[in-house]
Structures are given as C-alpha cells and as structure tokens.
Design a protein around this motif. Structure first.
Motif, PDB file in Angstrom:
ATOM      1  N   ILE A 147      45.411  -4.794  68.186  1.00  0.00           N
ATOM      2  CA  ILE A 147      46.374  -5.740  68.038  1.00  0.00           C
ATOM      3  C   ILE A 147      46.009  -7.195  68.103  1.00  0.00           C
ATOM      4  CG2 ILE A 147      48.626  -6.439  68.811  1.00  0.00           C
ATOM      5  CD1 ILE A 147      49.054  -3.727  69.754  1.00  0.00           C
ATOM      6  N   GLU A 148      45.165  -7.549  69.025  1.00  0.00           N
ATOM      7  CA  GLU A 148      44.733  -8.718  69.225  1.00  0.00           C
ATOM      8  C   GLU A 148      43.720  -9.134  68.095  1.00  0.00           C
ATOM      9  OE1 GLU A 148      41.608 -11.233  72.134  1.00  0.00           O
ATOM     10  OE2 GLU A 148      41.844  -9.143  72.480  1.00  0.00           O
ATOM     11  N   ALA A 149      42.749  -8.264  67.730  1.00  0.00           N
ATOM     12  CA  ALA A 149      42.026  -8.380  66.379  1.00  0.00           C
ATOM     13  C   ALA A 149      42.857  -8.551  65.149  1.00  0.00           C
ATOM     14  CB  ALA A 149      41.186  -7.244  66.245  1.00  0.00           C
ATOM     15  N   CYS A 150      43.997  -7.893  64.963  1.00  0.00           N
ATOM     16  CA  CYS A 150      44.633  -8.056  63.665  1.00  0.00           C
ATOM     17  C   CYS A 150      45.049  -9.437  63.740  1.00  0.00           C
ATOM     18  CB  CYS A 150      45.927  -7.162  63.776  1.00  0.00           C
ATOM     19  SG  CYS A 150      45.515  -5.458  63.282  1.00  0.00           S
ATOM     20  N   TRP A 151      45.479 -10.031  64.797  1.00  0.00           N
ATOM     21  CA  TRP A 151      46.270 -11.456  64.706  1.00  0.00           C
ATOM     22  C   TRP A 151      45.093 -12.451  64.506  1.00  0.00           C
ATOM     23  CZ3 TRP A 151      50.590 -12.012  62.790  1.00  0.00           C
ATOM     24  CH2 TRP A 151      51.689 -10.846  63.151  1.00  0.00           C
ATOM     25  N   LEU A 152      44.063 -12.276  65.543  1.00  0.00           N
ATOM     26  CA  LEU A 152      42.994 -13.222  65.445  1.00  0.00           C
ATOM     27  C   LEU A 152      42.201 -13.527  64.367  1.00  0.00           C
ATOM     28  CD1 LEU A 152      41.417 -15.136  67.345  1.00  0.00           C
ATOM     29  CD2 LEU A 152      40.023 -13.192  68.220  1.00  0.00           C
ATOM     30  N   PHE A 153      41.694 -12.226  63.600  1.00  0.00           N
ATOM     31  CA  PHE A 153      40.909 -12.399  62.238  1.00  0.00           C
ATOM     32  C   PHE A 153      42.012 -12.117  61.253  1.00  0.00           C
ATOM     33  CE2 PHE A 153      38.316 -10.554  65.760  1.00  0.00           C
ATOM     34  CZ  PHE A 153      37.359 -11.915  65.993  1.00  0.00           C
ATOM     35  N   ASP A 154      43.157 -12.028  61.243  1.00  0.00           N
ATOM     36  CA  ASP A 154      44.162 -12.043  59.980  1.00  0.00           C
ATOM     37  C   ASP A 154      43.888 -11.064  59.284  1.00  0.00           C
ATOM     38  OD1 ASP A 154      46.069 -12.634  58.499  1.00  0.00           O
ATOM     39  OD2 ASP A 154      44.982 -14.312  57.112  1.00  0.00           O
ATOM     40  N   LEU A 155      43.775  -9.677  59.882  1.00  0.00           N
ATOM     41  CA  LEU A 155      43.397  -8.447  59.078  1.00  0.00           C
ATOM     42  C   LEU A 155      44.479  -7.409  59.570  1.00  0.00           C
ATOM     43  CD1 LEU A 155      39.492  -8.107  60.202  1.00  0.00           C
ATOM     44  CD2 LEU A 155      40.627  -8.749  57.984  1.00  0.00           C
ATOM     45  N   PRO A 156      44.650  -6.419  58.453  1.00  0.00           N
ATOM     46  CA  PRO A 156      45.732  -5.392  58.672  1.00  0.00           C
ATOM     47  C   PRO A 156      45.016  -4.472  59.720  1.00  0.00           C
ATOM     48  CG  PRO A 156      44.525  -5.217  56.335  1.00  0.00           C
ATOM     49  CD  PRO A 156      44.140  -6.557  57.278  1.00  0.00           C
ATOM     50  N   PRO A 157      45.881  -3.838  60.357  1.00  0.00           N
ATOM     51  CA  PRO A 157      45.109  -2.576  61.082  1.00  0.00           C
ATOM     52  C   PRO A 157      44.298  -1.641  60.523  1.00  0.00           C
ATOM     53  CG  PRO A 157      47.664  -2.207  60.838  1.00  0.00           C
ATOM     54  CD  PRO A 157      47.347  -3.483  60.289  1.00  0.00           C
ATOM     55  N   GLU A 158      44.417  -1.375  59.068  1.00  0.00           N
ATOM     56  CA  GLU A 158      43.571  -0.537  58.522  1.00  0.00           C
ATOM     57  C   GLU A 158      42.111  -0.903  58.384  1.00  0.00           C
ATOM     58  OE1 GLU A 158      47.647   0.436  57.760  1.00  0.00           O
ATOM     59  OE2 GLU A 158      46.629  -1.521  57.276  1.00  0.00           O
ATOM     60  N   GLN A 159      41.937  -2.380  58.620  1.00  0.00           N
ATOM     61  CA  GLN A 159      40.386  -2.862  58.544  1.00  0.00           C
ATOM     62  C   GLN A 159      39.929  -2.963  60.030  1.00  0.00           C
ATOM     63  OE1 GLN A 159      41.800  -5.871  55.300  1.00  0.00           O
ATOM     64  NE2 GLN A 159      39.470  -6.032  55.038  1.00  0.00           N
ATOM     65  N   VAL A 160      40.733  -2.708  61.054  1.00  0.00           N
ATOM     66  CA  VAL A 160      40.231  -2.596  62.296  1.00  0.00           C
ATOM     67  C   VAL A 160      39.873  -1.308  62.995  1.00  0.00           C
ATOM     68  CG1 VAL A 160      40.582  -3.810  64.780  1.00  0.00           C
ATOM     69  CG2 VAL A 160      41.533  -5.007  62.684  1.00  0.00           C
ATOM     70  N   GLU A 161      38.716  -1.006  63.003  1.00  0.00           N
ATOM     71  CA  GLU A 161      38.161   0.212  63.458  1.00  0.00           C
ATOM     72  C   GLU A 161      37.596   0.293  64.812  1.00  0.00           C
ATOM     73  OE1 GLU A 161      35.240   1.534  60.639  1.00  0.00           O
ATOM     74  OE2 GLU A 161      36.629   1.411  58.999  1.00  0.00           O
ATOM     75  N   VAL A 162      37.490   1.460  65.663  1.00  0.00           N
ATOM     76  CA  VAL A 162      37.066   1.464  66.714  1.00  0.00           C
ATOM     77  C   VAL A 162      36.089   2.715  66.764  1.00  0.00           C
ATOM     78  CG1 VAL A 162      37.659   2.167  69.103  1.00  0.00           C
ATOM     79  CG2 VAL A 162      39.405   0.556  67.877  1.00  0.00           C
ATOM     80  N   VAL A 163      35.028   2.565  67.644  1.00  0.00           N
ATOM     81  CA  VAL A 163      33.984   3.483  67.694  1.00  0.00           C
ATOM     82  C   VAL A 163      33.708   3.557  69.352  1.00  0.00           C
ATOM     83  CG1 VAL A 163      32.179   2.031  66.936  1.00  0.00           C
ATOM     84  CG2 VAL A 163      31.994   4.678  66.898  1.00  0.00           C
TER      85      VAL A 163
END
Length: 404
Positions: free
Chosen positions: A225-241
C-alpha cells in the motif's frame, strides 16, 4: 553540506531512531545539528540521546514518564521538555532541514504531518502514514513542497533505482521479503507459535510490532500500500518475492527487460544513511557485501494460504476509501492482543479480515476519506471493532475457529 544540517528524530529511542543517531554521531563534527528528539515512554534513553547530541527540544508522549525525564535532564537547562501527544507534535514542528519520522503505528501520523508541513526533507520509516491516509498525505506533501525520502529498506531500494523521468517505461517494482521466522513452518505449527517464536527474526533486529508484522507478512502487505502511493503505481505493478538472505532489497523492471536492483547487507543503517545524506552519500559502518562469500541468493513466491495478509492488503488498496486505515488499525490491535497472549498467531490476520468485513456494515464507521479528521475517526472506530471482536475470547477458542 557547508552548514550543519538541522535534524529532528521522531521516535528517537526505537531501533530506527537509535540507528539514525548512531550515524549522526559518526559524522564529521559540524555536519548535523540535532534540534528535536521525541519518544513514547523511554525517558532514560531519550535524555541520554538529548545530552549526547545537545538537542534543543525533547518531548515524551507518555505523561507518566515525564518525572523521570525531568530528573534525567535536571542538570541541562538548555534542553526544553515537552510532555504529551501535543508536545510531540510541537517538537515535530520545530524548524528542521531534515526529519526522521520513526514513530511506530498510526500514532505517528499527527507528528509526521507537522514535519511534512515544514516543506523540508522528511525521511519516513512510519509506513502507516501512507497506509492510513495515502491520498491526503501525498497531497499535503506536494502542497507544502516536502521531499519524501523512504527509509524502509525495500522502498529505499526502489527509490534508488526508480527513474521518475522515465516513469512510462517502468513495468513493475518488486519488494523483497525475508519470509520471517515462519517461512518454512506448516500451518499447524504456526497455529501454536509462541510470542518468542514470532519475535525471533532470522535476519533483522527490529521492534516487537514490526517483527510480528514480518512474521505474519502483514508488514509486506502494508508496504504494498505504501509503495502504491509513494511511487504512484497501481497494486498490479507492485510485486512481492520472498528472499530469505535479505541481500536484494528492491527491484525495478523496465519495459526493455532491464531489471535494476539495490543490494546491501541487512542493516538498517544503509537506507537511513541514504536518506540522511540525500542527495549525497555518506559513510555507514555496515558490513561490506561480498557476493563470493554469500554465493547463493534464493527467491520464491509468498504462500497465500499461510500468509493471507498480502491478499488482505491488496484487497484493501484496491477497495480504497476506508479499507486501508481499517486494515492497519485492526492489525495493530490484533498484534497487541497476540503479544499479550490473548489470541493465537493465526488469529492476527483472521481478526483483521473479520474487522474489514464488519467495518463495511458498521453504522458508526465514517464512509469517506475527505480529510485527516476522517482518518482519525476511522482509526478509532476500527480499533473499537477489533477490541470488541477479540475481547473475552480465549487463545484456544480463537485458534480453533481459525483452523476450522
């Protein structure tokens, strides 16, 4: 830096705050001027750091700790002392060129807002500001001209390799996760996990709350959630490994197939130093990374069955509105209950999911996120729902319900 950089540390006695002050102490004389320090309850450590760094202002949130703080600073009349939550906000508003926001949880939102409104550099380890109030917080930062410098190791890593000038060429970002102490544990064993088990992190040394969040992987959910706002990206573009070695902290994938990564030893002083010296670089006393000695780096997908927190976070950011703030508040109450021995480990995320469902139908829950007061009201009501849900239920009963 030709003149001392005035800095404040909110949450100065926690792991991030102490690491920040350790770097300040190691810097060349005249590099930094500590103007304000705050803490929640640790009066002795707050006084020690204030004396060591010749701080001008200190504030302690817990009034019960005030006498101890005053006694510890009795021989230092040049240090002004504030007591209570309002005093912490006042300390955050003391003019500074750079502020570290490291107050854990939603309690850090008000003082971090005061720091943002200075329009200076804000290094933040308090992800809850963006989780609970993402759109409002980013709007306020832009309005005030504040520079946001992420300190979470993953977001700091992405920040270092994220080319904002070519945003359209960015395909995705990846946040890595250690997997925590239960990465290989079966679900049945996780259900019986003790407080000690959950607090025994294999890689990082952190405070209790964030360590439990790492064990449940809620920490990674909040970071999405933090990354979506900070980098202005939709959740589909924020991945986790999952990356158990914690050497690769974040990656950015570009349209041409390039995958840029930031690597470093698992030491929070690296991202803190990156933010503290920004836009320059500074020495940090961290172990040098030697890939030939590491020899092996492993990556795997997070298990959605054993770690449903990531799904809950993705659902919350997609839903928007009140959902992320409810998620955060419910999680804070559930973690407190687990640490107090009132619920089992698996009950943490199960409780959060139940509170999210309850909040949607709750007549007393605010429906909009139009102002910061809405955020505080949502947070209060979600905590009430979580306490009502958890209260009076035994660990055994909750665990049975979770496993059934």
């Amino acid at each position: 830096m030709t003149a001392p950089r005035r800095i404040s540390v909110l949450g100065a006695t926690g792991s991030v705050g102490l690491a920040t002050l350790d770097l300040v102490a190691r810097a060349a004389p005249g590099t930094f001027d500590v103007v304000a320090l705050t803490a929640r309850t640790n009066a002795v450590e707050l006084a020690r750091q204030a004396i060591r760094h010749r701080a001008s202002h200190v504030a302690i949130a817990d009034p019960a700790a005030a006498p101890e703080l005053r006694e510890a600073l009795a021989g230092h009349p040049g240090i002004s002392i504030g007591v209570g939550e309002d005093a912490v906000c006042e300390a955050a508003a003391v003019p500074a060129d750079w502020t570290m926001a490291a107050i854990v949880g939603a309690a850090g939102l008000r003082p971090t807002l005061e720091a943002v409104r200075q329009g200076a550099a804000l290094a933040f380890a308090n992800k809850e500001c963006l989780v609970c109030a993402g759109p409002l917080f980013m709007q306020e930062a832009a309005r005030c001209g504040a520079t946001l410098l992420p300190v979470d190791s993953e977001h700091n890593a992405v920040f270092q390799v994220f080319n904002a000038a070519h945003r359209s060429a960015i395909r995705s970002i990846t946040l890595t996760a250690s997997g925590g102490p239960f990465r290989t544990w079966p679900l049945e064993r996780m259900a019986a996990a003790s407080r000690t088990d959950a607090l025994t992190h294999p890689t990082w040394s952190m405070g209790a709350k964030i360590t439990i969040d790492s064990a449940s992987m809620m920490n990674k959910g909040l970071e999405i959630i933090e990354a979506c706002w900070l980098f202005d990206l939709p959740p589909e573009q924020v991945e986790v490994v999952v990356h158990p070695q914690s050497i690769v902290h974040g990656l950015v994938e570009y349209a041409d197939g390039s995958l840029l990564a930031q690597l470093g030893s698992p030491d929070m002083r690296t991202p803190i130093a990156s933010a503290l010296a920004w836009p320059e670089r500074m020495e940090a006393p961290v172990e040098r990374l030697r890939l030939d000695q590491i020899a092996r780096l492993e990556f795997e997908a997070p298990d959605p069955v054993r770690f449903p927190a990531i799904r809950l976070a993705r659902d919350a950011i997609r839903a928007g509105g009140i959902a992320p703030a409810v998620l955060n508040a419910a999680n804070e109450i559930a973690v407190e209950a687990f640490l107090a021995g009132r619920i089992g480990f698996l009950d943490i995320t199960a409780s959060v999911e139940e509170v999210l469902a309850l909040a949607q139908a709750d007549a007393d829950m605010p429906r909009a996120l139009a102002a910061f007061e809405d955020v505080f009201a949502i947070d209060r009501r979600a905590r009430e729902l979580a306490r009502d849900l958890i209260g009076g239920l035994s660990v055994e009963t909750r665990s049975r319900n979770t496993m059934s």
